[in-house]
Design a protein around this motif. Structure first.
Motif, PDB file in Angstrom:
ATOM      1  N   GLY A 196       4.101   9.170 -10.499  1.00 61.66           N
ATOM      2  CA  GLY A 196       3.287   9.517 -11.654  1.00 61.66           C
ATOM      3  C   GLY A 196       2.873  10.976 -11.656  1.00 61.66           C
ATOM      4  O   GLY A 196       2.826  11.619 -12.709  1.00 61.66           O
ATOM      5  N   GLU A 197       2.605  11.501 -10.471  1.00 62.93           N
ATOM      6  CA  GLU A 197       2.211  12.909 -10.371  1.00 62.93           C
ATOM      7  C   GLU A 197       3.358  13.847 -10.735  1.00 62.93           C
ATOM      8  O   GLU A 197       3.130  14.990 -11.124  1.00 62.93           O
ATOM      9  CB  GLU A 197       1.715  13.211  -8.949  1.00 62.93           C
ATOM     10  CG  GLU A 197       0.385  12.552  -8.637  1.00 62.93           C
ATOM     11  CD  GLU A 197      -0.017  12.647  -7.169  1.00 62.93           C
ATOM     12  OE1 GLU A 197       0.826  13.040  -6.318  1.00 62.93           O
ATOM     13  OE2 GLU A 197      -1.177  12.312  -6.873  1.00 62.93           O
TER      14      GLU A 197
ATOM     15  N   VAL B 151      -0.693   3.307 -12.995  1.00 60.38           N
ATOM     16  CA  VAL B 151      -0.020   3.049 -14.270  1.00 60.38           C
ATOM     17  C   VAL B 151       0.901   4.210 -14.624  1.00 60.38           C
ATOM     18  O   VAL B 151       2.019   4.004 -15.109  1.00 60.38           O
ATOM     19  CB  VAL B 151      -1.046   2.773 -15.389  1.00 60.38           C
ATOM     20  CG1 VAL B 151      -0.365   2.629 -16.738  1.00 60.38           C
ATOM     21  CG2 VAL B 151      -1.859   1.531 -15.056  1.00 60.38           C
ATOM     22  N   LYS B 152       0.462   5.413 -14.357  1.00 59.99           N
ATOM     23  CA  LYS B 152       1.311   6.578 -14.609  1.00 59.99           C
ATOM     24  C   LYS B 152       2.595   6.482 -13.780  1.00 59.99           C
ATOM     25  O   LYS B 152       3.684   6.823 -14.256  1.00 59.99           O
ATOM     26  CB  LYS B 152       0.530   7.854 -14.282  1.00 59.99           C
ATOM     27  CG  LYS B 152       1.068   9.080 -14.931  1.00 59.99           C
ATOM     28  CD  LYS B 152       0.104  10.247 -14.763  1.00 59.99           C
ATOM     29  CE  LYS B 152       0.703  11.505 -15.349  1.00 59.99           C
ATOM     30  NZ  LYS B 152      -0.173  12.651 -15.231  1.00 59.99           N
ATOM     31  N   GLY B 153       2.500   5.999 -12.562  1.00 57.34           N
ATOM     32  CA  GLY B 153       3.688   5.778 -11.732  1.00 57.34           C
ATOM     33  C   GLY B 153       4.588   4.701 -12.297  1.00 57.34           C
ATOM     34  O   GLY B 153       5.813   4.820 -12.256  1.00 57.34           O
ATOM     35  N   LEU B 154       3.993   3.644 -12.833  1.00 50.14           N
ATOM     36  CA  LEU B 154       4.785   2.598 -13.466  1.00 50.14           C
ATOM     37  C   LEU B 154       5.509   3.138 -14.695  1.00 50.14           C
ATOM     38  O   LEU B 154       6.664   2.793 -14.954  1.00 50.14           O
ATOM     39  CB  LEU B 154       3.885   1.409 -13.838  1.00 50.14           C
ATOM     40  CG  LEU B 154       3.307   0.643 -12.651  1.00 50.14           C
ATOM     41  CD1 LEU B 154       2.209  -0.309 -13.106  1.00 50.14           C
ATOM     42  CD2 LEU B 154       4.404  -0.108 -11.904  1.00 50.14           C
TER      43      LEU B 154
ATOM     44  N   MET C  15       0.848  -1.203   0.000  1.00 53.85           N
ATOM     45  CA  MET C  15       0.000   0.000   0.000  1.00 53.85           C
ATOM     46  C   MET C  15       0.881   1.250   0.000  1.00 53.85           C
ATOM     47  O   MET C  15       0.599   2.220  -0.717  1.00 53.85           O
ATOM     48  CB  MET C  15      -0.947   0.000   1.203  1.00 53.85           C
ATOM     49  CG  MET C  15      -2.053  -1.041   1.114  1.00 53.85           C
ATOM     50  SD  MET C  15      -2.982  -0.988  -0.446  1.00 53.85           S
ATOM     51  CE  MET C  15      -3.809   0.573  -0.294  1.00 53.85           C
ATOM     52  N   GLN C  16       1.950   1.230   0.785  1.00 57.62           N
ATOM     53  CA  GLN C  16       2.881   2.360   0.794  1.00 57.62           C
ATOM     54  C   GLN C  16       3.616   2.465  -0.541  1.00 57.62           C
ATOM     55  O   GLN C  16       3.851   3.569  -1.031  1.00 57.62           O
ATOM     56  CB  GLN C  16       3.899   2.209   1.921  1.00 57.62           C
ATOM     57  CG  GLN C  16       3.292   2.339   3.297  1.00 57.62           C
ATOM     58  CD  GLN C  16       4.298   2.045   4.397  1.00 57.62           C
ATOM     59  OE1 GLN C  16       5.310   1.387   4.188  1.00 57.62           O
ATOM     60  NE2 GLN C  16       4.000   2.545   5.594  1.00 57.62           N
ATOM     61  N   ARG C  17       3.945   1.340  -1.149  1.00 58.39           N
ATOM     62  CA  ARG C  17       4.623   1.350  -2.453  1.00 58.39           C
ATOM     63  C   ARG C  17       3.691   1.889  -3.543  1.00 58.39           C
ATOM     64  O   ARG C  17       4.150   2.595  -4.452  1.00 58.39           O
ATOM     65  CB  ARG C  17       5.140  -0.036  -2.794  1.00 58.39           C
ATOM     66  CG  ARG C  17       6.302  -0.439  -1.899  1.00 58.39           C
ATOM     67  CD  ARG C  17       6.845  -1.824  -2.232  1.00 58.39           C
ATOM     68  NE  ARG C  17       7.869  -2.168  -1.270  1.00 58.39           N
ATOM     69  CZ  ARG C  17       7.782  -3.175  -0.421  1.00 58.39           C
ATOM     70  NH1 ARG C  17       6.726  -3.968  -0.407  1.00 58.39           N
ATOM     71  NH2 ARG C  17       8.757  -3.413   0.423  1.00 58.39           N
ATOM     72  N   TYR C  18       2.410   1.545  -3.458  1.00 63.86           N
ATOM     73  CA  TYR C  18       1.448   2.092  -4.434  1.00 63.86           C
ATOM     74  C   TYR C  18       1.380   3.618  -4.309  1.00 63.86           C
ATOM     75  O   TYR C  18       1.313   4.330  -5.302  1.00 63.86           O
ATOM     76  CB  TYR C  18       0.052   1.491  -4.248  1.00 63.86           C
ATOM     77  CG  TYR C  18      -0.060   0.050  -4.668  1.00 63.86           C
ATOM     78  CD1 TYR C  18       0.512  -0.419  -5.848  1.00 63.86           C
ATOM     79  CD2 TYR C  18      -0.761  -0.866  -3.886  1.00 63.86           C
ATOM     80  CE1 TYR C  18       0.411  -1.742  -6.236  1.00 63.86           C
ATOM     81  CE2 TYR C  18      -0.873  -2.194  -4.274  1.00 63.86           C
ATOM     82  CZ  TYR C  18      -0.280  -2.630  -5.441  1.00 63.86           C
ATOM     83  OH  TYR C  18      -0.391  -3.935  -5.807  1.00 63.86           O
ATOM     84  N   ARG C  19       1.405   4.117  -3.082  1.00 67.69           N
ATOM     85  CA  ARG C  19       1.399   5.574  -2.865  1.00 67.69           C
ATOM     86  C   ARG C  19       2.656   6.185  -3.481  1.00 67.69           C
ATOM     87  O   ARG C  19       2.605   7.226  -4.109  1.00 67.69           O
ATOM     88  CB  ARG C  19       1.300   5.856  -1.351  1.00 67.69           C
ATOM     89  CG  ARG C  19       1.523   7.260  -0.915  1.00 67.69           C
ATOM     90  CD  ARG C  19       0.646   8.389  -1.368  1.00 67.69           C
ATOM     91  NE  ARG C  19      -0.739   8.216  -1.621  1.00 67.69           N
ATOM     92  CZ  ARG C  19      -1.417   8.905  -2.557  1.00 67.69           C
ATOM     93  NH1 ARG C  19      -0.825   9.801  -3.310  1.00 67.69           N
ATOM     94  NH2 ARG C  19      -2.683   8.725  -2.741  1.00 67.69           N
ATOM     95  N   TYR C  20       3.793   5.513  -3.307  1.00 69.40           N
ATOM     96  CA  TYR C  20       5.051   5.943  -3.917  1.00 69.40           C
ATOM     97  C   TYR C  20       4.900   6.004  -5.440  1.00 69.40           C
ATOM     98  O   TYR C  20       5.295   6.986  -6.071  1.00 69.40           O
ATOM     99  CB  TYR C  20       6.151   4.959  -3.501  1.00 69.40           C
ATOM    100  CG  TYR C  20       7.421   4.998  -4.325  1.00 69.40           C
ATOM    101  CD1 TYR C  20       8.369   6.001  -4.142  1.00 69.40           C
ATOM    102  CD2 TYR C  20       7.697   4.002  -5.257  1.00 69.40           C
ATOM    103  CE1 TYR C  20       9.547   6.019  -4.879  1.00 69.40           C
ATOM    104  CE2 TYR C  20       8.873   4.015  -5.991  1.00 69.40           C
ATOM    105  CZ  TYR C  20       9.784   5.018  -5.805  1.00 69.40           C
ATOM    106  OH  TYR C  20      10.943   5.035  -6.532  1.00 69.40           O
ATOM    107  N   LEU C  21       4.310   4.961  -6.044  1.00 67.61           N
ATOM    108  CA  LEU C  21       4.105   4.953  -7.497  1.00 67.61           C
ATOM    109  C   LEU C  21       3.202   6.103  -7.934  1.00 67.61           C
ATOM    110  O   LEU C  21       3.476   6.776  -8.928  1.00 67.61           O
ATOM    111  CB  LEU C  21       3.501   3.623  -7.945  1.00 67.61           C
ATOM    112  CG  LEU C  21       4.423   2.413  -7.920  1.00 67.61           C
ATOM    113  CD1 LEU C  21       3.654   1.138  -8.205  1.00 67.61           C
ATOM    114  CD2 LEU C  21       5.578   2.597  -8.888  1.00 67.61           C
TER     115      LEU C  21
ATOM    116  N   GLY D 248       4.749  -9.416  -9.083  1.00 63.07           N
ATOM    117  CA  GLY D 248       3.915 -10.124  -8.115  1.00 63.07           C
ATOM    118  C   GLY D 248       2.915  -9.238  -7.401  1.00 63.07           C
ATOM    119  O   GLY D 248       1.907  -9.720  -6.885  1.00 63.07           O
ATOM    120  N   ALA D 249       3.171  -7.948  -7.371  1.00 62.52           N
ATOM    121  CA  ALA D 249       2.310  -7.020  -6.635  1.00 62.52           C
ATOM    122  C   ALA D 249       1.240  -6.383  -7.515  1.00 62.52           C
ATOM    123  O   ALA D 249       0.330  -5.742  -7.008  1.00 62.52           O
ATOM    124  CB  ALA D 249       3.142  -5.927  -5.986  1.00 62.52           C
ATOM    125  N   LEU D 250       1.357  -6.566  -8.821  1.00 56.20           N
ATOM    126  CA  LEU D 250       0.409  -5.937  -9.736  1.00 56.20           C
ATOM    127  C   LEU D 250      -0.640  -6.942 -10.190  1.00 56.20           C
ATOM    128  O   LEU D 250      -0.381  -8.142 -10.236  1.00 56.20           O
ATOM    129  CB  LEU D 250       1.154  -5.397 -10.965  1.00 56.20           C
ATOM    130  CG  LEU D 250       2.221  -4.345 -10.701  1.00 56.20           C
ATOM    131  CD1 LEU D 250       2.979  -4.040 -11.987  1.00 56.20           C
ATOM    132  CD2 LEU D 250       1.596  -3.082 -10.140  1.00 56.20           C
TER     133      LEU D 250
END
Length: 146
Positions: A41-42, A87-90, A31-37, A121-123
């Motif tokens: 992206g922003e 996706v923008k973060g990726l 969840m923290q990594r998704y926020r990082y992504l 594995g996380a996506l």
């Protein structure tokens, strides 16, 4: 408008991958990594609206993804965006690794880093397929310059 093409922070793709690994390890959970992504992206430069069309669309992504490039002094610089925040973060991660490199270096980047970083594995399966489609699009562009 600012330049939409990404200039690398690190000297090499290998250094970029290692820096991303270290950044991801700072977080305790996905969840923290998704926020990082999402934050990455922003921070992407604005992607011109006139490029948000089928000419620049990456086929194989569930969300809308656009990718453009320019060649300058023997290096390929990429710009990208998506209508989906993760996706923008990726895209930001991929461009950090691939953009601003010459075609030989890009062609030698093994996309296994996606698995090694724990991203695959996380996506969701759809997002993993989308990342693979983005890498394939970058590799296809690169082939023209080898």
């Amino acid at each position: 408008m600012s330049d939409p093409f990404i200039v690398p922070e690190e000297e090499s793709a290998a250094e970029a991958i290692e820096a991303i690994r270290e950044e991801l390890e700072l977080f305790d959970d996905w969840m923290q990594r998704y926020r990082y992504l999402i934050n990455l992206g922003e921070k992407l430069p604005d992607f011109p609206s006139e490029w948000q069309n089928d000419q620049f669309r990456v086929v194989g992504c569930q969300s809308q993804v656009w990718l453009n490039f320019r060649e300058q002094e023997g290096k390929l610089f990429f710009a990208g965006s998506s209508d989906a925040v993760i996706v923008k973060g990726l895209i930001a991660l991929l461009l950090r690794i691939y953009s601003g490199r010459d075609a030989v270096e890009i062609s030698q980047i093994d996309p296994i880093f996606i698995t090694d970083l724990g991203l695959a594995g996380a996506l969701s399966a759809n997002r993993s397929n989308g990342v693979a489609s983005m890498v394939k699009a970058i590799q296809t562009i690169t082939q023209r310059y080898l």
